[in-house]
Design a protein around this motif. Sequence first.
Motif, mmCIF file in Angstrom:
data_model
loop_
_atom_site.group_PDB
_atom_site.id
_atom_site.type_symbol
_atom_site.label_atom_id
_atom_site.label_comp_id
_atom_site.label_asym_id
_atom_site.label_seq_id
_atom_site.Cartn_x
_atom_site.Cartn_y
_atom_site.Cartn_z
ATOM 1 N N ASN A 59 0.857 -1.173 0.000
ATOM 2 C CA ASN A 59 0.000 0.000 0.000
ATOM 3 C C ASN A 59 0.898 1.229 0.000
ATOM 4 N N ASP A 60 0.749 2.042 -1.052
ATOM 5 C CA ASP A 60 1.481 3.308 -1.094
ATOM 6 C C ASP A 60 3.000 3.100 -1.046
ATOM 7 N N LYS A 64 -2.961 1.214 8.340
ATOM 8 C CA LYS A 64 -2.869 1.459 6.905
ATOM 9 C C LYS A 64 -2.320 2.855 6.593
ATOM 10 N N ARG A 110 -2.140 6.252 4.797
ATOM 11 C CA ARG A 110 -3.077 7.186 4.185
ATOM 12 C C ARG A 110 -2.339 8.506 3.963
ATOM 13 N N ASN A 111 -2.380 8.990 2.732
ATOM 14 C CA ASN A 111 -1.667 10.217 2.389
ATOM 15 C C ASN A 111 -0.186 10.131 2.751
ATOM 16 N N ALA A 148 1.264 6.689 8.256
ATOM 17 C CA ALA A 148 0.533 5.648 8.971
ATOM 18 C C ALA A 148 0.741 5.811 10.468
ATOM 19 N N ASN A 158 -6.502 8.201 12.087
ATOM 20 C CA ASN A 158 -5.918 7.315 11.081
ATOM 21 C C ASN A 158 -5.304 8.059 9.904
ATOM 22 N N THR A 159 -5.692 9.316 9.690
ATOM 23 C CA THR A 159 -5.354 9.991 8.444
ATOM 24 C C THR A 159 -4.571 11.276 8.676
ATOM 25 N N THR A 215 -3.372 14.806 7.419
ATOM 26 C CA THR A 215 -3.795 15.857 6.496
ATOM 27 C C THR A 215 -2.925 17.087 6.743
ATOM 28 N N PHE A 262 -12.075 1.027 -0.751
ATOM 29 C CA PHE A 262 -10.773 0.943 -0.112
ATOM 30 C C PHE A 262 -9.656 0.756 -1.126
ATOM 31 N N GLY A 313 -9.177 4.323 -2.017
ATOM 32 C CA GLY A 313 -9.287 5.266 -0.931
ATOM 33 C C GLY A 313 -10.383 6.265 -1.093
#
Length: 375
Positions: free
Chosen positions: A122-123, A154, A156-157, A160, A188-189, A191, A328, A331
């Motif tokens: 992932n990523d 997971k 994200r952007n 993790a 979780n994310t 930003t 998912f 995303g």
Amino acid sequence: MKSKITFLFTLVLGSFLCFGQELALVKEGKKAGYINKSGEFAIPIQFDDAKSFSDGMAAAEKDDMWGFINTSGEWAIQPEYDKVKYFNSGVALVLKDDNWYYIDKTGSKIDAPVADKYFDFNDGVAFYRANDQIGLIGPDGKVVLEPSFDAIKKFRNGHAKVKKNDLWGMIDKTGELVIPAEYTALGNTWTPAGVDARKGEAFGIVSNGTFNVIEGADKVWGFKGDSKLAYARKGKKIGFVNSQGEWVIEPSYEKARAFVDGLAPVANGKMWGYIDESGKMVIEASYRDAEVFSDGMAPVKDKRWGFIDKTGSLVIPMEYDITAGFAFISGRDSKGFINGLARVKSKKGWGFLDKTGKLLADKWFENAEPFESVK
């Protein structure tokens, strides 16, 4: 010279069209195929089962064995596996003869360190677990981060959250800690505006390395997309805060969802409406449920779901069901419009609506998954 220019133009145009192409997995008569955004079959119904495209490849089943097809529907990797996962970062996890291992897009096995369990990429990274600790490996199978955390969630952007000694922090894809593991709970994310967090009994926002406490909050949710407001709860009411943890919209709602495109769904009692970033109710609270805006449209519900524009006008009548599907993979939240189309369900099956409510190719399917880029 003219022929060279023509050739280059054709090459660039072809690359552009290929890059922008999206396909959706559809099923009819217990078989699977793929349509393009004109509603035409790009890959005819023919597979016993299949998965959505990811990283330019799609898993497909034939005679109880799985392989991978390309965008022409041809076998890029022959069906010889008992199970397969999605391609990501040029790598997929496959099961053969009771053994899981990684392959690249040629079907060649990738050497990776022996692990207690293998995880999807992932990523650009995959989890690597050994001796009850988690680290990271790269697409070449080499260790990026030695197993040193109790848990990694997971990515994200490009970030993790990680757990160490019952406390949470956040790493980037190189394994470097960008938020120290000192929080009781962490969003979780990642930003640009920050990450929601809890330290002991205090709730707040981690922004630019600082934990900004939200006065009186007993719960906080994360930012969405590039929004500069997150929502938080105080005294059983929900309001909105900035990255400094300051109340921008005082807690006055029983329910709320995130700001997207300058509007957020909120509710008091059973009815939902939308406020702007000043807290003004700009779309009357007249819906039994409401989701965030996406692509300039938002799903709203009476007995069933329809779609409004940003003026609050009901553009598509409330006659459909919606679902998150398998968003998912990319995303993306597939409850709403994505690049001009929304996935919906009627009594006749699954299909895609444009922003006028017109059914794509005037066709319903037994099942249809969200469109995914093939590159």
